[in-house]
Design a protein around this motif. Structure first.
Motif, PDB file in Angstrom:
ATOM      1  N   GLN A 144      -6.832   1.226   2.792  1.00  0.00           N
ATOM      2  CA  GLN A 144      -7.612   2.386   3.220  1.00  0.00           C
ATOM      3  C   GLN A 144      -9.008   1.944   3.661  1.00  0.00           C
ATOM      4  N   ALA A 171       0.816  -1.212   0.000  1.00  0.00           N
ATOM      5  CA  ALA A 171       0.000   0.000   0.000  1.00  0.00           C
ATOM      6  C   ALA A 171       0.849   1.261   0.000  1.00  0.00           C
ATOM      7  N   ASP A 172       2.077   1.152   0.518  1.00  0.00           N
ATOM      8  CA  ASP A 172       2.950   2.338   0.573  1.00  0.00           C
ATOM      9  C   ASP A 172       3.490   2.716  -0.799  1.00  0.00           C
ATOM     10  N   SER A 199      -3.491  -0.093  -1.987  1.00  0.00           N
ATOM     11  CA  SER A 199      -3.743   1.146  -1.255  1.00  0.00           C
ATOM     12  C   SER A 199      -5.227   1.310  -0.950  1.00  0.00           C
TER      13      SER A 199
END
Length: 725
Positions: free
Chosen positions: A41, A28-29, A37
């Motif tokens: 989230q 996700a980074d 991501s």
């Protein structure tokens, strides 16, 4: 106008913290990885509805992935998280269906990863050892099989493991049930859990395609066969467990037959085995060893409820259509009825009586299916109206058509209706004149007292089969006899339903003849007796005729109102009624009031009925010495099918005329009725004023050329002001 507050949708938040989520965080980074991501989230949100919106974005992202993205570690991680989310979220949470839809819609290049991830989660789910989590796993499996192709295919791919899990679940639930006897709350919950597990066991077999069942052809050596035998043992134990609710025992009875059908896979052997099972006449030499091992308890003397549930299972789970069961199926069908009728004489408890009535209705449906296919002549002879089987079934109907339980009465009516269809199918193609069975049945029903409530529903079914003209040829007085009973409120609904069935059918019959004067015959049979009763009977004895019969008659043929008006208005001036009856004037007021309340006329000069009834006749009704006639006349003026219908000046003048002579009414009940009707009038004035005001505004804005030429809203509003002041 009241504005309804929009109902808020509440969705529980899904919280997930597992190694898969931690792995997802590493992707996700990366700003180039939009899907990880989005999912990460989503799991951080504290609002279930927002989580749903997030999940709905998954498929569009997958569809836009560049070629070669499938099979990557990032995509596999996303699929693992999606699958884990599906198995974690509650069965009733709307998020579960959204997740199922997203997984189902995964593009083909990514589908292999989705199936692999889902199968892995499913395998972990069914490997759970904690009995407290069994129900959640069962719910997850049931959700997979419910309109979720990807989930269904994964479950079927693991069918041996899933069925072994269900063996463990059923055994655990049954053992636990013995330990908590007396604890009502815990037993209720366990009952629901057990029912869900049994239903899932059935769904899996019903939806499992034939290739997945191929290992069963190996017989007793196959591990899947042993698992199904274990499940069959559990179903038999549930069927015979009197500590459980009958609903579960009933489902277990169906499961037993379903599993026997799947495992035998031979129609002749299956029908022979089930036939001997319900007749309690098993020959050990004809029974497979595996059946004796699994269902030995069913070969002994069965309790009546268990036998009933097996019969229900046979009717529900076997394929009766298209003659797939062969001659053995025909023999089984006849024997099932014999057993069920013998049980009806022994099962008196209301709950079992209800199950029995439903099972007999199920039997009639199966009989119709079998007779509609290419069945043998013997079956047709065994199931025509004169056969002993159907005669006994008719006796069941006669005994139960006034049963205290509504559901049993309803099923008895359905059984009777299907008996007529069975007879029709059984004698189809036979040449000959009148049907002696239907003639005898008609005569038998008509000879019964009219104070037998079951008679009405049965005659209504018979009308559909033989037609109203046939009944009238037997006895022309039937309409009059039924109207005689309608003075009793407890019989009025039944009688009016029968009359409606008869006059609707009669209208169709007469129209089919093509004769131009059919309406005269129809009105002579159905409208004339009504007019005579309204004129001559005591007022209190015609109340339910007006409430139940008259609206249905007008709905079937609104033109009958003209016939009523023409017949009543000529004698209304002279036959104004006495203290006991309405006379022609009272009958006319009652007919007009009912017709207007149900939308068959309006009190305006633009409608055809205006002028047929003079104002002086209505005035006579408004000052009549009989209270009910005055109420009907006022009701004619105040009530309308359309709450926004404009109150005409003529109506206002008649109401003023009424008030002048009736303000000193001494009867409290009549005063209450008058106030109720006047309140309706004021509500009409209020609602029609709003409509008139809107029309007036529209006329001002758009000009007179766009206005309705038939009504002047300004004049009507002015008249309201003057009249009410």
């Amino acid at each position: 106008m009241v504005v309804k507050k929009k109902k808020e949708i509440r969705v529980d938040v899904l919280t997930l913290d597992s190694p898969n989520v931690q792995h997802l965080k590493t992707f996700a980074d990366d700003p180039e990885q939009s899907l990880p991501s989005l999912l990460f989230q989503c799991l951080q949100l504290q609002d279930g509805v927002q989580q749903i919106h997030c999940i709905k974005k998954v498929v569009p992202i997958l569809e836009n992935l560049p070629p070669g993205s499938s099979g990557t570690e990032a995509l596999r991680c996303c699929m693992d998280v999606l699958a884990e989310m599906y198995f974690t979220v509650g069965a009733k949470n709307p998020l579960k269906k959204v997740l199922a839809s997203s997984l189902n819609s995964v593009p083909e290049p990514c589908r292999k990863d989705a199936v692999s991830a889902f199968t892995c989660c499913l395998r972990k789910d069914i490997a759970v050892e904690d009995a407290g989590r069994y129900r959640k796993v069962v719910d997850n499996l049931a959700s997979c099989m419910d309109s979720f192709p990807l989930g269904s295919s994964c479950v079927i791919g693991l069918i041996p493991e899933v069925l072994r899990f269900l063996v463990k679940v059923l055994h655990t639930f049954q053992s636990h049930n013995k330990r908590i006897l007396g604890d009502g709350l815990a037993q209720t919950q366990l009952t629901h859990d057990l029912l869900a597990a049994v239903k899932l066991s059935m769904v899996l077999i019903q939806k499992c395609p034939e290739p997945a069942q191929d290992p069963l052809q190996q017989g007793v050596e196959c591990p899947l066969w042993k698992t199904m035998c274990d499940l069959l043992c559990s179903f038999c134990a549930i069927l015979l467990d009197d500590d459980l609710l009958q609903n579960i025992q009933s489902t277990a009875g169906m499961a037993v037959i379903l599993y026997l059908r799947t495992m035998l896979n031979d129609c002749d052997r299956l029908t022979n085995l089930v036939n001997n099972l319900i007749l309690q006449s098993q020959d050990p030499a004809d029974v497979p060893d595996w059946f004796t091992a699994c269902c030995d308890s069913l070969c002994e003397d069965l309790p009546d409820p268990a036998l009933l549930f097996l019969c229900q299972g046979a009717l529900a789970m076997l394929e009766w259509k298209d003659g797939n069961l062969g001659c053995g199926g025909e023999r089984l069908l006849v024997n099932l009825l014999t057993v069920l009728l013998s049980l009806s004489a022994r099962l008196r408890e209301s709950s079992t009586a209800l199950f029995l009535s439903r099972t007999l209705a199920l039997w009639t449906g199966s009989a119709i299916d079998l007779l509609s296919s290419s069945c043998t002549r013997d079956l047709r002879e065994n199931l025509n109206g004169h056969s002993s089987a159907l005669c006994k079934l008719l006796e069941y109907v006669y005994v139960h058509w006034e049963h205290p339980l509504d559901a049993v009465r309803h099923q008895a009516k359905l059984v009777f209706k299907n008996i007529l269809k069975i007879h029709h199918s059984a004698v189809a193609g036979h040449s000959g004149g009148d049907d002696s069975f239907l003639s005898e049945l008609t005569q038998k029903l008509l000879n019964l007292e009219w104070h037998s409530k079951g008679k009405y529903a049965s005659l209504a079914c018979l009308v559909e089969c033989v037609g109203t003209e046939h009944l009238l040829s037997v006895d022309e007085r039937i309409p009059a006899q039924i109207l005689d009973v309608m003075s009793d409120q407890s019989f009025a609904p039944y009688a009016s339903n029968l009359l409606e069935a008869m006059f609707v059918n009669h209208k169709k019959q007469l129209q089919a003849t093509g004769e131009s004067h059919w309406i005269e015959r129809w009105q002579g049979v159905w409208v004339t007796p009504l007019i005579l009763r309204l004129c001559e009977e005591h007022v209190t004895q015609t109340t339910y005729i007006i409430d139940y019969y008259l609206p249905k008659l007008l709905k079937c043929n609104p033109e009958s109102l003209n016939y009523m008006i023409e017949n009543l208005k000529t004698s209304a001036s002279s036959n104004i009624g006495s203290g006991d009856n309405r006379g022609a004037l009272g009958a006319l007021m009652a007919c007009l009031r009912t017709a207007r309340a149900h939308g068959h006329l309006r009190f305006t000069k633009n409608y055809a009925w205006s002028g047929r009834v003079s104002t002086s006749l209505i005035q006579q009704g408004l000052v009549h010495r009989h209270d009910q006639i005055r109420v009907d006349a006022l009701g004619l003026l105040c009530e309308s099918h359309w709450s926004t219908e404009v109150v005409s000046p003529e109506e206002m003048n008649l109401i003023k005329f009424f008030l002048k002579y009736n303000l000193n009414c001494q009867s409290p009940s009549i005063r209450q009725q008058l106030c109720y009707l006047l309140k309706k009038l004021f509500c009409r004035v209020q609602e029609s004023s709003q409509v008139l005001y809107k029309h007036q505004q529209s006329k001002i804005l758009n000009g007179p050329e766009h206005a309705d030429s038939e009504a002047d809203p300004c004049a009507a509003l002015e008249h309201y002001t003057v009249s009410l002041s």
